[in-house]
Design a protein around this motif. Structure first.
Motif, PDB file in Angstrom:
ATOM      1  N   MET A   1       0.848  -1.198   0.000  1.00 52.35           N
ATOM      2  CA  MET A   1       0.000   0.000   0.000  1.00 52.35           C
ATOM      3  C   MET A   1       0.879   1.243   0.000  1.00 52.35           C
ATOM      4  O   MET A   1       2.048   1.196   0.367  1.00 52.35           O
ATOM      5  CB  MET A   1      -0.923  -0.004   1.221  1.00 52.35           C
ATOM      6  CG  MET A   1      -1.991  -1.072   1.155  1.00 52.35           C
ATOM      7  SD  MET A   1      -3.204  -0.949   2.469  1.00 52.35           S
ATOM      8  CE  MET A   1      -2.339  -1.738   3.808  1.00 52.35           C
ATOM      9  N   ARG A   2       0.294   2.339  -0.374  1.00 51.75           N
ATOM     10  CA  ARG A   2       1.024   3.603  -0.449  1.00 51.75           C
ATOM     11  C   ARG A   2       1.536   4.026   0.921  1.00 51.75           C
ATOM     12  O   ARG A   2       2.649   4.524   1.055  1.00 51.75           O
ATOM     13  CB  ARG A   2       0.112   4.682  -1.015  1.00 51.75           C
ATOM     14  CG  ARG A   2       0.780   6.043  -1.137  1.00 51.75           C
ATOM     15  CD  ARG A   2      -0.048   6.971  -1.913  1.00 51.75           C
ATOM     16  NE  ARG A   2      -0.178   6.383  -3.255  1.00 51.75           N
ATOM     17  CZ  ARG A   2      -0.643   7.021  -4.296  1.00 51.75           C
ATOM     18  NH1 ARG A   2      -1.039   8.242  -4.176  1.00 51.75           N
ATOM     19  NH2 ARG A   2      -0.738   6.433  -5.468  1.00 51.75           N
ATOM     20  N   TYR A   3       0.704   3.844   1.961  1.00 50.60           N
ATOM     21  CA  TYR A   3       1.088   4.220   3.316  1.00 50.60           C
ATOM     22  C   TYR A   3       1.023   2.979   4.204  1.00 50.60           C
ATOM     23  O   TYR A   3       0.491   1.947   3.809  1.00 50.60           O
ATOM     24  CB  TYR A   3       0.143   5.302   3.869  1.00 50.60           C
ATOM     25  CG  TYR A   3       0.085   6.530   2.993  1.00 50.60           C
ATOM     26  CD1 TYR A   3       1.151   7.430   2.955  1.00 50.60           C
ATOM     27  CD2 TYR A   3      -1.022   6.777   2.191  1.00 50.60           C
ATOM     28  CE1 TYR A   3       1.106   8.556   2.143  1.00 50.60           C
ATOM     29  CE2 TYR A   3      -1.076   7.897   1.373  1.00 50.60           C
ATOM     30  CZ  TYR A   3      -0.014   8.774   1.350  1.00 50.60           C
ATOM     31  OH  TYR A   3      -0.058   9.876   0.544  1.00 50.60           O
ATOM     32  N   GLU A   4       1.527   3.090   5.421  1.00 51.39           N
ATOM     33  CA  GLU A   4       1.458   1.973   6.354  1.00 51.39           C
ATOM     34  C   GLU A   4      -0.009   1.601   6.575  1.00 51.39           C
ATOM     35  O   GLU A   4      -0.898   2.442   6.471  1.00 51.39           O
ATOM     36  CB  GLU A   4       2.115   2.344   7.681  1.00 51.39           C
ATOM     37  CG  GLU A   4       3.616   2.522   7.585  1.00 51.39           C
ATOM     38  CD  GLU A   4       4.216   2.845   8.936  1.00 51.39           C
ATOM     39  OE1 GLU A   4       3.678   2.391   9.967  1.00 51.39           O
ATOM     40  OE2 GLU A   4       5.239   3.543   8.951  1.00 51.39           O
ATOM     41  N   SER A   5      -0.238   0.339   6.925  1.00 50.25           N
ATOM     42  CA  SER A   5      -1.624  -0.146   7.058  1.00 50.25           C
ATOM     43  C   SER A   5      -2.405   0.578   8.149  1.00 50.25           C
ATOM     44  O   SER A   5      -3.624   0.673   8.063  1.00 50.25           O
ATOM     45  CB  SER A   5      -1.639  -1.652   7.301  1.00 50.25           C
ATOM     46  OG  SER A   5      -0.903  -1.969   8.459  1.00 50.25           O
ATOM     47  N   CYS A   6      -1.738   1.097   9.159  1.00 53.11           N
ATOM     48  CA  CYS A   6      -2.448   1.788  10.247  1.00 53.11           C
ATOM     49  C   CYS A   6      -2.705   3.256   9.921  1.00 53.11           C
ATOM     50  O   CYS A   6      -3.299   3.974  10.714  1.00 53.11           O
ATOM     51  CB  CYS A   6      -1.682   1.658  11.559  1.00 53.11           C
ATOM     52  SG  CYS A   6      -0.044   2.385  11.485  1.00 53.11           S
ATOM     53  N   GLN A   7      -2.273   3.690   8.735  1.00 59.33           N
ATOM     54  CA  GLN A   7      -2.539   5.049   8.287  1.00 59.33           C
ATOM     55  C   GLN A   7      -3.656   5.019   7.249  1.00 59.33           C
ATOM     56  O   GLN A   7      -3.975   3.968   6.692  1.00 59.33           O
ATOM     57  CB  GLN A   7      -1.283   5.668   7.669  1.00 59.33           C
ATOM     58  CG  GLN A   7      -0.163   5.864   8.659  1.00 59.33           C
ATOM     59  CD  GLN A   7       1.080   6.454   8.007  1.00 59.33           C
ATOM     60  OE1 GLN A   7       1.383   6.145   6.866  1.00 59.33           O
ATOM     61  NE2 GLN A   7       1.775   7.289   8.747  1.00 59.33           N
ATOM     62  N   GLN A   8      -4.219   6.196   6.984  1.00 62.59           N
ATOM     63  CA  GLN A   8      -5.307   6.281   6.013  1.00 62.59           C
ATOM     64  C   GLN A   8      -4.800   5.877   4.629  1.00 62.59           C
ATOM     65  O   GLN A   8      -3.782   6.379   4.170  1.00 62.59           O
ATOM     66  CB  GLN A   8      -5.879   7.700   5.966  1.00 62.59           C
ATOM     67  CG  GLN A   8      -7.047   7.853   5.027  1.00 62.59           C
ATOM     68  CD  GLN A   8      -8.250   7.019   5.430  1.00 62.59           C
ATOM     69  OE1 GLN A   8      -8.608   6.963   6.592  1.00 62.59           O
ATOM     70  NE2 GLN A   8      -8.877   6.370   4.463  1.00 62.59           N
ATOM     71  N   ASN A   9      -5.491   4.951   3.997  1.00 65.07           N
ATOM     72  CA  ASN A   9      -5.190   4.508   2.641  1.00 65.07           C
ATOM     73  C   ASN A   9      -6.460   4.570   1.814  1.00 65.07           C
ATOM     74  O   ASN A   9      -7.561   4.741   2.356  1.00 65.07           O
ATOM     75  CB  ASN A   9      -4.649   3.072   2.652  1.00 65.07           C
ATOM     76  CG  ASN A   9      -3.188   3.010   3.014  1.00 65.07           C
ATOM     77  OD1 ASN A   9      -2.329   3.301   2.187  1.00 65.07           O
ATOM     78  ND2 ASN A   9      -2.885   2.645   4.257  1.00 65.07           N
ATOM     79  N   ASP A  10      -6.318   4.395   0.532  1.00 61.58           N
ATOM     80  CA  ASP A  10      -7.452   4.380  -0.368  1.00 61.58           C
ATOM     81  C   ASP A  10      -8.158   3.025  -0.260  1.00 61.58           C
ATOM     82  O   ASP A  10      -7.522   1.972  -0.417  1.00 61.58           O
ATOM     83  CB  ASP A  10      -6.963   4.619  -1.797  1.00 61.58           C
ATOM     84  CG  ASP A  10      -8.112   4.681  -2.778  1.00 61.58           C
ATOM     85  OD1 ASP A  10      -8.832   5.699  -2.774  1.00 61.58           O
ATOM     86  OD2 ASP A  10      -8.302   3.695  -3.526  1.00 61.58           O
ATOM     87  N   ALA A  11      -9.447   3.040   0.008  1.00 61.60           N
ATOM     88  CA  ALA A  11     -10.196   1.798   0.209  1.00 61.60           C
ATOM     89  C   ALA A  11     -10.218   0.926  -1.044  1.00 61.60           C
ATOM     90  O   ALA A  11     -10.092  -0.303  -0.952  1.00 61.60           O
ATOM     91  CB  ALA A  11     -11.624   2.105   0.659  1.00 61.60           C
TER      92      ALA A  11
END
Length: 159
Positions: A132-142
């Protein structure tokens, strides 16, 4: 005047006390309660309270900015064929991943959990393996998360 919830709690406590001290009261009370329940039930939605069970769902604890993940998991969980298929799946041990194991565990808790919320930290942590673009505990695109999760599940379940 008392709130409806407080009145219901008080009435329930009174009925329980009456039934605990005198077991014969249960047999007398049930037909009366069912009759009253039928009278007060709204037929607006075509619900027959005697034939349908009320069901509550287990929620997912937010791990900071994981609402993208939680909302997607809850949507996937509400698809009965998908839910039951994932819960009953047994991938080849060499293909079984931590993500798959934790997804099964999360779905099992959503289905049969006794607590009102489930802490899916282990699933969130396992999803750190997804690119994913960011870590899993950060906001990502659903939608990105959905595509990556689907790819991962396809690879895991491929025989």
């Amino acid at each position: 005047h008392a709130a409806p919830a407080a009145v219901r709690r008080a009435a329930t406590a009174l009925l329980l006390a009456a039934c605990q001290r005198f077991k014969a009261n249960v047999a007398l009370l049930l037909p009366v309660l069912e009759s009253e329940h039928r009278k007060e039930s709204s037929d607006e939605y075509g619900i027959d309270p005697s034939s349908e069970l009320r069901q509550t769902y287990v929620g997912l604890m937010n791990q900071g900015a994981t609402c993208y993940m939680n909302s997607l998991l809850q949507q996937l969980f509400m698809e009965p064929d998908l839910r039951e298929g994932l819960l009953s799946a047994s991938p080849v041990p060499s293909r079984r991943s931590q993500i798959f194991t934790e997804l099964q565990c999360t779905f099992a808790h959503l289905k049969d959990g006794l607590r009102p919320v489930y802490d899916a930290t282990r699933f969130v942590d396992a999803c750190g393996a997804l690119p994913m673009r960011y870590e899993s505990c950060q906001q990502n695109d659903a939608s990105e998360f959905l595509m990556l999760l689907e790819e991962h599940l396809e690879d895991t379940l491929r025989g």
